[in-house]
Design a protein around this motif. Structure first.
Motif, PDB file in Angstrom:
ATOM      1  N   SER A 165       0.833  -1.206   0.000  1.00 30.79           N
ATOM      2  CA  SER A 165       0.000   0.000   0.000  1.00 30.79           C
ATOM      3  C   SER A 165       0.866   1.253   0.000  1.00 30.79           C
ATOM      4  N   LEU A 166       1.956   1.195   0.753  1.00 35.43           N
ATOM      5  CA  LEU A 166       2.893   2.327   0.784  1.00 35.43           C
ATOM      6  C   LEU A 166       3.517   2.547  -0.591  1.00 35.43           C
ATOM      7  N   GLN A 167       3.946   1.457  -1.223  1.00 36.58           N
ATOM      8  CA  GLN A 167       4.565   1.570  -2.545  1.00 36.58           C
ATOM      9  C   GLN A 167       3.576   2.143  -3.560  1.00 36.58           C
ATOM     10  N   ALA A 168       2.307   1.721  -3.457  1.00 35.27           N
ATOM     11  CA  ALA A 168       1.294   2.258  -4.353  1.00 35.27           C
ATOM     12  C   ALA A 168       1.084   3.748  -4.098  1.00 35.27           C
ATOM     13  N   ARG A 169       1.053   4.139  -2.821  1.00 33.98           N
ATOM     14  CA  ARG A 169       0.881   5.559  -2.479  1.00 33.98           C
ATOM     15  C   ARG A 169       2.041   6.385  -3.027  1.00 33.98           C
ATOM     16  N   ALA A 170       3.221   5.780  -3.105  1.00 30.67           N
ATOM     17  CA  ALA A 170       4.405   6.477  -3.610  1.00 30.67           C
ATOM     18  C   ALA A 170       4.482   6.446  -5.139  1.00 30.67           C
ATOM     19  N   GLY A 171       3.490   5.801  -5.786  1.00 27.24           N
ATOM     20  CA  GLY A 171       3.474   5.739  -7.248  1.00 27.24           C
ATOM     21  C   GLY A 171       4.271   4.590  -7.831  1.00 27.24           C
ATOM     22  N   GLU A 172       4.767   3.683  -6.982  1.00 28.52           N
ATOM     23  CA  GLU A 172       5.574   2.544  -7.443  1.00 28.52           C
ATOM     24  C   GLU A 172       4.642   1.351  -7.677  1.00 28.52           C
ATOM     25  N   HIS A 173       3.797   1.462  -8.686  1.00 28.57           N
ATOM     26  CA  HIS A 173       2.717   0.494  -8.857  1.00 28.57           C
ATOM     27  C   HIS A 173       3.212  -0.892  -9.257  1.00 28.57           C
ATOM     28  N   ALA A 174       4.219  -0.977 -10.092  1.00 24.68           N
ATOM     29  CA  ALA A 174       4.735  -2.292 -10.506  1.00 24.68           C
ATOM     30  C   ALA A 174       5.338  -3.023  -9.304  1.00 24.68           C
ATOM     31  N   THR A 175       6.107  -2.298  -8.488  1.00 30.31           N
ATOM     32  CA  THR A 175       6.681  -2.901  -7.282  1.00 30.31           C
ATOM     33  C   THR A 175       5.579  -3.308  -6.322  1.00 30.31           C
ATOM     34  N   ALA A 176       4.554  -2.463  -6.209  1.00 29.81           N
ATOM     35  CA  ALA A 176       3.433  -2.754  -5.317  1.00 29.81           C
ATOM     36  C   ALA A 176       2.688  -4.015  -5.749  1.00 29.81           C
ATOM     37  N   VAL A 177       2.545  -4.218  -7.061  1.00 33.11           N
ATOM     38  CA  VAL A 177       1.879  -5.430  -7.550  1.00 33.11           C
ATOM     39  C   VAL A 177       2.624  -6.670  -7.059  1.00 33.11           C
ATOM     40  N   ASP A 178       3.944  -6.658  -7.152  1.00 33.01           N
ATOM     41  CA  ASP A 178       4.734  -7.804  -6.685  1.00 33.01           C
ATOM     42  C   ASP A 178       4.549  -8.021  -5.180  1.00 33.01           C
ATOM     43  N   THR A 179       4.610  -6.948  -4.408  1.00 35.45           N
ATOM     44  CA  THR A 179       4.498  -7.053  -2.952  1.00 35.45           C
ATOM     45  C   THR A 179       3.103  -7.509  -2.542  1.00 35.45           C
ATOM     46  N   LEU A 180       2.081  -6.928  -3.147  1.00 34.63           N
ATOM     47  CA  LEU A 180       0.706  -7.300  -2.810  1.00 34.63           C
ATOM     48  C   LEU A 180       0.386  -8.722  -3.262  1.00 34.63           C
ATOM     49  N   SER A 181       0.969  -9.144  -4.361  1.00 33.72           N
ATOM     50  CA  SER A 181       0.769 -10.532  -4.818  1.00 33.72           C
ATOM     51  C   SER A 181       1.363 -11.519  -3.815  1.00 33.72           C
ATOM     52  N   ARG A 182       2.514 -11.181  -3.249  1.00 29.72           N
ATOM     53  CA  ARG A 182       3.110 -12.012  -2.195  1.00 29.72           C
ATOM     54  C   ARG A 182       2.212 -12.028  -0.959  1.00 29.72           C
ATOM     55  N   ALA A 183       1.693 -10.860  -0.607  1.00 28.48           N
ATOM     56  CA  ALA A 183       0.795 -10.769   0.553  1.00 28.48           C
ATOM     57  C   ALA A 183      -0.447 -11.631   0.336  1.00 28.48           C
ATOM     58  N   TYR A 184      -1.022 -11.550  -0.851  1.00 23.66           N
ATOM     59  CA  TYR A 184      -2.229 -12.319  -1.158  1.00 23.66           C
ATOM     60  C   TYR A 184      -1.957 -13.819  -1.091  1.00 23.66           C
ATOM     61  N   ALA A 185      -0.832 -14.250  -1.653  1.00 26.91           N
ATOM     62  CA  ALA A 185      -0.503 -15.681  -1.650  1.00 26.91           C
ATOM     63  C   ALA A 185      -0.335 -16.204  -0.224  1.00 26.91           C
ATOM     64  N   LEU A 186       0.309 -15.422   0.628  1.00 24.82           N
ATOM     65  CA  LEU A 186       0.502 -15.833   2.021  1.00 24.82           C
ATOM     66  C   LEU A 186      -0.824 -15.847   2.780  1.00 24.82           C
ATOM     67  N   LYS A 187      -1.662 -14.841   2.540  1.00 26.74           N
ATOM     68  CA  LYS A 187      -2.976 -14.823   3.188  1.00 26.74           C
ATOM     69  C   LYS A 187      -3.804 -16.034   2.764  1.00 26.74           C
ATOM     70  N   ARG A 188      -3.802 -16.310   1.486  1.00 29.16           N
ATOM     71  CA  ARG A 188      -4.607 -17.432   0.980  1.00 29.16           C
ATOM     72  C   ARG A 188      -4.115 -18.759   1.541  1.00 29.16           C
ATOM     73  N   ALA A 189      -2.786 -18.909   1.633  1.00 30.39           N
ATOM     74  CA  ALA A 189      -2.224 -20.134   2.192  1.00 30.39           C
ATOM     75  C   ALA A 189      -2.569 -20.283   3.669  1.00 30.39           C
ATOM     76  N   SER A 190      -2.682 -19.159   4.358  1.00 29.13           N
ATOM     77  CA  SER A 190      -2.953 -19.187   5.798  1.00 29.13           C
ATOM     78  C   SER A 190      -4.437 -19.286   6.113  1.00 29.13           C
ATOM     79  N   LEU A 191      -5.276 -18.616   5.306  1.00 28.36           N
ATOM     80  CA  LEU A 191      -6.696 -18.486   5.638  1.00 28.36           C
ATOM     81  C   LEU A 191      -7.628 -19.297   4.750  1.00 28.36           C
ATOM     82  N   GLY A 192      -7.154 -19.704   3.582  1.00 30.92           N
ATOM     83  CA  GLY A 192      -8.032 -20.368   2.624  1.00 30.92           C
ATOM     84  C   GLY A 192      -8.420 -19.433   1.494  1.00 30.92           C
ATOM     85  N   ARG A 193      -9.048 -19.977   0.468  1.00 30.37           N
ATOM     86  CA  ARG A 193      -9.284 -19.235  -0.769  1.00 30.37           C
ATOM     87  C   ARG A 193     -10.476 -18.278  -0.698  1.00 30.37           C
TER      88      ARG A 193
END
Length: 282
Positions: free
Chosen positions: A198-226
């Motif tokens: 979210s910070l990277q997106a706020r700073a305009g670093e959208h491509a970097t933010a996509v990578d970071t948020l994709s990692r966050a999503y994968a970890l959340k899904r693995a921990s909580l379910g789909r």
């Protein structure tokens, strides 16, 4: 509702039994929450609190944990007014115990700050978050993982206040702290990565933010379910970044997925659900 096994609450020897029953209800609600069934978890807690009042008294300290858990669920579900009421009641009971720094007090301040943040009031949330961190840090034995969660949540508030340099330093420290934990909680790492994205997106670093948020999503899904509702906010932020990169179709898939996950589990005006629907309509 009276418990089927009810006995005279004046008999002090039964207080441990009442406490145990209340604790078991809270544990059941936590399991339902982890499974993503927010309505059932909240109802379990409401019943536990009503019965706990009958067993132990309306101002019993044992109610604090149940009230705090109900506040969390109400916030997640979009029932912000009820969340405010139960958090404030729990805080009143906790503060009546005296000035000592306790884990319950730190958690309540963390959560009340989180509610203010969810309501879009980062200015009110920030001092509450700082106070919670100060309380936890003052404890005789500091739970470092809980302190890391406090700091990650504080950083999220700082992001919305455009204090990005401070927030980035805190999130980097939190991620480093998790690396030193033998068995770190994947979900908490995911939350920290979500905040960093979210910070990277706020700073305009959208491509970097996509990578970071994709990692966050994968970890959340693995921990909580789909289909856990907590996935939705990360999907929304990911969709916004993809949109800003001109990847409209990919963005819409994330927004639709978030709407599908939230479904009837939250209020119709829940901020994340409303934001995803608005993004799809445009």
């Amino acid at each position: 509702m009276k418990p089927s096994w009810e006995v005279d609450p004046r008999e002090r020897r039964l207080v441990p039994t009442y406490r145990g029953e209340l604790a078991s209800r809270v544990a059941r609600a936590r399991a339902l929450q982890k499974a993503g069934d927010y309505p059932a978890a909240a109802e379990c807690l409401r019943q536990a609190i009503t019965e706990g009042e009958s067993w132990l008294g309306a101002d019993a300290h044992e109610l604090v944990v149940a009230l705090n858990e109900l506040g969390i669920l109400c916030k997640y579900s979009g029932y912000f007014d009820e969340a405010e009421q139960v958090y404030r009641r729990a805080l009143s009971i906790e503060e009546a115990q005296g000035p000592a720094a306790t884990a319950d007090l730190a958690s309540l301040l963390h959560n009340i700050a989180g509610l203010a943040h969810a309501r879009g009031d980062a200015s009110s949330a920030e001092p509450l978050a700082r106070r919670g961190i100060a309380v936890r840090s003052a404890m005789t034995e500091v739970n470092q993982e809980a302190l890391a969660r406090d700091r990650a949540a504080w950083a999220a508030i700082l992001i919305d206040l455009d204090r990005l340099t401070e927030a980035q330093a805190i999130l980097s420290e939190v991620l480093a702290a998790y690396e030193n934990v033998p068995t770190p909680d994947r979900y908490e790492i995911a939350v920290t990565l979500h905040n960093l994205g979210s910070l990277q997106a706020r700073a305009g670093e959208h491509a970097t933010a996509v990578d970071t948020l994709s990692r966050a999503y994968a970890l959340k899904r693995a921990s909580l379910g789909r289909r856990h509702p907590d996935l939705a906010i990360t999907l929304y932020n990911l969709g916004r970044c993809l949109q800003n990169l001109g990847r409209s179709r990919a963005a819409k898939r994330r927004f639709r997925r978030a709407v599908d996950i939230l479904g009837s589990r939250v209020t119709d005006d829940h901020p994340t659900l409303a934001a995803c629907r608005d993004a799809l309509s445009r």
